[in-house]
Motif scaffolding. Structure first.
Motif, PDB file in Angstrom:
ATOM      1  N   PHE A 211       0.830  -1.202   0.000  1.00  0.00           N
ATOM      2  CA  PHE A 211       0.000   0.000   0.000  1.00  0.00           C
ATOM      3  C   PHE A 211       0.864   1.252   0.000  1.00  0.00           C
ATOM      4  CE2 PHE A 211      -3.115  -2.997   1.790  1.00  0.00           C
ATOM      5  CZ  PHE A 211      -4.165  -2.750   0.927  1.00  0.00           C
ATOM      6  N   THR A 212       2.098   1.108   0.434  1.00  0.00           N
ATOM      7  CA  THR A 212       3.025   2.223   0.487  1.00  0.00           C
ATOM      8  C   THR A 212       4.420   1.716   0.132  1.00  0.00           C
ATOM      9  OG1 THR A 212       3.955   3.972   1.890  1.00  0.00           O
ATOM     10  CG2 THR A 212       3.389   1.924   2.983  1.00  0.00           C
ATOM     11  N   GLU A 213       5.244   2.608  -0.374  1.00  0.00           N
ATOM     12  CA  GLU A 213       6.613   2.235  -0.717  1.00  0.00           C
ATOM     13  C   GLU A 213       7.606   2.676   0.352  1.00  0.00           C
ATOM     14  OE1 GLU A 213       7.825   5.621  -3.870  1.00  0.00           O
ATOM     15  OE2 GLU A 213       5.967   4.564  -4.330  1.00  0.00           O
TER      16      GLU A 213
ATOM     17  N   GLY B 109      -6.954  17.058  16.264  1.00  0.00           N
ATOM     18  CA  GLY B 109      -6.039  15.929  16.137  1.00  0.00           C
ATOM     19  C   GLY B 109      -5.798  15.558  14.681  1.00  0.00           C
ATOM     20  N   MET B 110      -6.850  15.604  13.865  1.00  0.00           N
ATOM     21  CA  MET B 110      -6.682  15.318  12.441  1.00  0.00           C
ATOM     22  C   MET B 110      -5.771  16.364  11.799  1.00  0.00           C
ATOM     23  SD  MET B 110     -10.584  14.251  11.523  1.00  0.00           S
ATOM     24  CE  MET B 110     -10.337  13.591   9.883  1.00  0.00           C
ATOM     25  N   GLY B 111      -5.985  17.612  12.145  1.00  0.00           N
ATOM     26  CA  GLY B 111      -5.127  18.684  11.631  1.00  0.00           C
ATOM     27  C   GLY B 111      -3.689  18.509  12.088  1.00  0.00           C
ATOM     28  N   TYR B 112      -3.503  18.084  13.329  1.00  0.00           N
ATOM     29  CA  TYR B 112      -2.166  17.829  13.865  1.00  0.00           C
ATOM     30  C   TYR B 112      -1.480  16.726  13.066  1.00  0.00           C
ATOM     31  CZ  TYR B 112       1.418  17.352  17.528  1.00  0.00           C
ATOM     32  OH  TYR B 112       2.595  17.323  18.222  1.00  0.00           O
TER      33      TYR B 112
ATOM     34  N   PHE C  72       2.411  15.102   8.836  1.00  0.00           N
ATOM     35  CA  PHE C  72       2.666  14.572   7.495  1.00  0.00           C
ATOM     36  C   PHE C  72       3.464  15.583   6.669  1.00  0.00           C
ATOM     37  CE2 PHE C  72       1.442  14.545   3.021  1.00  0.00           C
ATOM     38  CZ  PHE C  72       1.813  13.266   2.647  1.00  0.00           C
ATOM     39  N   LEU C  73       3.017  16.823   6.669  1.00  0.00           N
ATOM     40  CA  LEU C  73       3.716  17.862   5.905  1.00  0.00           C
ATOM     41  C   LEU C  73       5.134  18.075   6.422  1.00  0.00           C
ATOM     42  CD1 LEU C  73       0.789  20.428   5.533  1.00  0.00           C
ATOM     43  CD2 LEU C  73       1.673  18.847   3.791  1.00  0.00           C
ATOM     44  N   LEU C  74       5.309  18.020   7.732  1.00  0.00           N
ATOM     45  CA  LEU C  74       6.636  18.169   8.332  1.00  0.00           C
ATOM     46  C   LEU C  74       7.574  17.052   7.870  1.00  0.00           C
ATOM     47  CD1 LEU C  74       8.389  19.677  10.514  1.00  0.00           C
ATOM     48  CD2 LEU C  74       7.583  17.931  12.097  1.00  0.00           C
ATOM     49  N   VAL C  75       7.105  15.819   7.909  1.00  0.00           N
ATOM     50  CA  VAL C  75       7.945  14.683   7.532  1.00  0.00           C
ATOM     51  C   VAL C  75       8.226  14.663   6.030  1.00  0.00           C
ATOM     52  CG1 VAL C  75       8.015  12.153   7.373  1.00  0.00           C
ATOM     53  CG2 VAL C  75       7.307  13.247   9.497  1.00  0.00           C
TER      54      VAL C  75
ATOM     55  N   THR D 249      -2.153   6.407   1.533  1.00  0.00           N
ATOM     56  CA  THR D 249      -1.917   5.593   2.718  1.00  0.00           C
ATOM     57  C   THR D 249      -1.205   6.399   3.800  1.00  0.00           C
ATOM     58  OG1 THR D 249      -1.786   3.606   1.348  1.00  0.00           O
ATOM     59  CG2 THR D 249      -0.851   3.456   3.564  1.00  0.00           C
ATOM     60  N   SER D 250      -0.188   7.154   3.403  1.00  0.00           N
ATOM     61  CA  SER D 250       0.571   7.938   4.380  1.00  0.00           C
ATOM     62  C   SER D 250      -0.291   9.021   5.021  1.00  0.00           C
ATOM     63  CB  SER D 250       1.791   8.565   3.716  1.00  0.00           C
ATOM     64  OG  SER D 250       2.665   7.561   3.248  1.00  0.00           O
ATOM     65  N   VAL D 251      -1.048   9.747   4.219  1.00  0.00           N
ATOM     66  CA  VAL D 251      -1.926  10.787   4.778  1.00  0.00           C
ATOM     67  C   VAL D 251      -2.921  10.157   5.743  1.00  0.00           C
ATOM     68  CG1 VAL D 251      -3.769  12.424   4.230  1.00  0.00           C
ATOM     69  CG2 VAL D 251      -1.664  12.445   2.904  1.00  0.00           C
ATOM     70  N   CYS D 252      -3.498   9.028   5.360  1.00  0.00           N
ATOM     71  CA  CYS D 252      -4.473   8.365   6.233  1.00  0.00           C
ATOM     72  C   CYS D 252      -3.838   7.938   7.553  1.00  0.00           C
ATOM     73  CB  CYS D 252      -5.093   7.162   5.536  1.00  0.00           C
ATOM     74  SG  CYS D 252      -6.244   7.614   4.229  1.00  0.00           S
ATOM     75  N   PHE D 253      -2.650   7.365   7.503  1.00  0.00           N
ATOM     76  CA  PHE D 253      -1.985   6.958   8.739  1.00  0.00           C
ATOM     77  C   PHE D 253      -1.644   8.159   9.617  1.00  0.00           C
ATOM     78  CE2 PHE D 253      -1.019   2.668   6.943  1.00  0.00           C
ATOM     79  CZ  PHE D 253      -1.572   1.951   7.982  1.00  0.00           C
ATOM     80  N   TYR D 254      -1.176   9.241   9.026  1.00  0.00           N
ATOM     81  CA  TYR D 254      -0.851  10.419   9.823  1.00  0.00           C
ATOM     82  C   TYR D 254      -2.110  11.041  10.424  1.00  0.00           C
ATOM     83  CZ  TYR D 254       4.133  10.652   8.927  1.00  0.00           C
ATOM     84  OH  TYR D 254       5.479  10.387   8.922  1.00  0.00           O
ATOM     85  N   VAL D 255      -3.203  11.061   9.664  1.00  0.00           N
ATOM     86  CA  VAL D 255      -4.458  11.594  10.205  1.00  0.00           C
ATOM     87  C   VAL D 255      -4.966  10.712  11.343  1.00  0.00           C
ATOM     88  CG1 VAL D 255      -6.908  11.961   9.654  1.00  0.00           C
ATOM     89  CG2 VAL D 255      -5.143  12.890   8.159  1.00  0.00           C
TER      90      VAL D 255
END
Length: 171
Positions: free
Chosen positions: A46-48, A101-104, A109-112, A136-142
């Motif tokens: 799902f992610t690389e 929390g979702m915004g956090y 995500f943007l920081l990483v 996948t990454s955005v969903c996990f970070y959210v």
């Protein structure tokens, strides 16, 4: 006689964790849980991005690409997550609801992926990431941000409610 004056162990109340201890535990569990799930997402393509990217700048040898590197990476992310949870505690704990929390999580995500990306050679530049990896990454970070944020703000709300009820009812 001395035993009759003592409370039985089964009748003693368990002392609750302090708020800071709960924040530390939330950060540790959140980091280990969500990075472990992200590693599973990597295994199923799902992610690389592997969790081992956190070791790339500092660790030498091929061990970091094996199972030991994965376990150490997940534990290290759990440790870093404690710092992330403490930052949330210091800045955003008073805000209620899941949106903060979702915004956090999105900010993390943007920081990483934008700010810290050059540190981690295992994370391709943002424009080179596949759609599956991005989603996948955005969903996990959210989800991670929601887990951290909601857990901490809920506990803050419970503590305020408890303090307010203690002030109303004199002991």
């Amino acid at each position: 006689m001395a035993e009759s004056n003592k409370k039985l162990e089964q009748n003693q109340e368990e002392k609750p964790l302090s708020f800071i201890a709960m924040v530390v535990l939330t950060g540790l569990v959140g980091g280990i849980l969500w990075s472990g799930l992200a590693q599973i997402a990597y295994v199923f393509n799902f992610t690389e991005i592997r969790q081992n990217v956190i070791l790339e700048p500092w660790a030498l040898g091929d061990w970091k690409n094996g199972w030991l590197g994965t376990v150490i990476s997940i534990c290290l992310i759990g440790g870093l997550s404690i710092i992330v949870a403490l930052i949330y505690y210091a800045t955003l704990r008073r805000f209620q609801g899941i949106w903060v929390g979702m915004g956090y999580g999105i900010v993390l995500f943007l920081l990483v992926f934008f700010v810290l990306n050059p540190i981690f050679p295992g994370i391709p530049p943002f424009g080179d990431l596949t759609r599956n990896t991005l989603i996948t990454s955005v969903c996990f970070y959210v989800l991670y941000g929601t887990f951290i944020g909601y857990s901490i703000s809920y506990e803050e709300s419970e503590n305020k409610q408890k303090e307010h009820s203690e002030k109303e009812v004199p002991s």
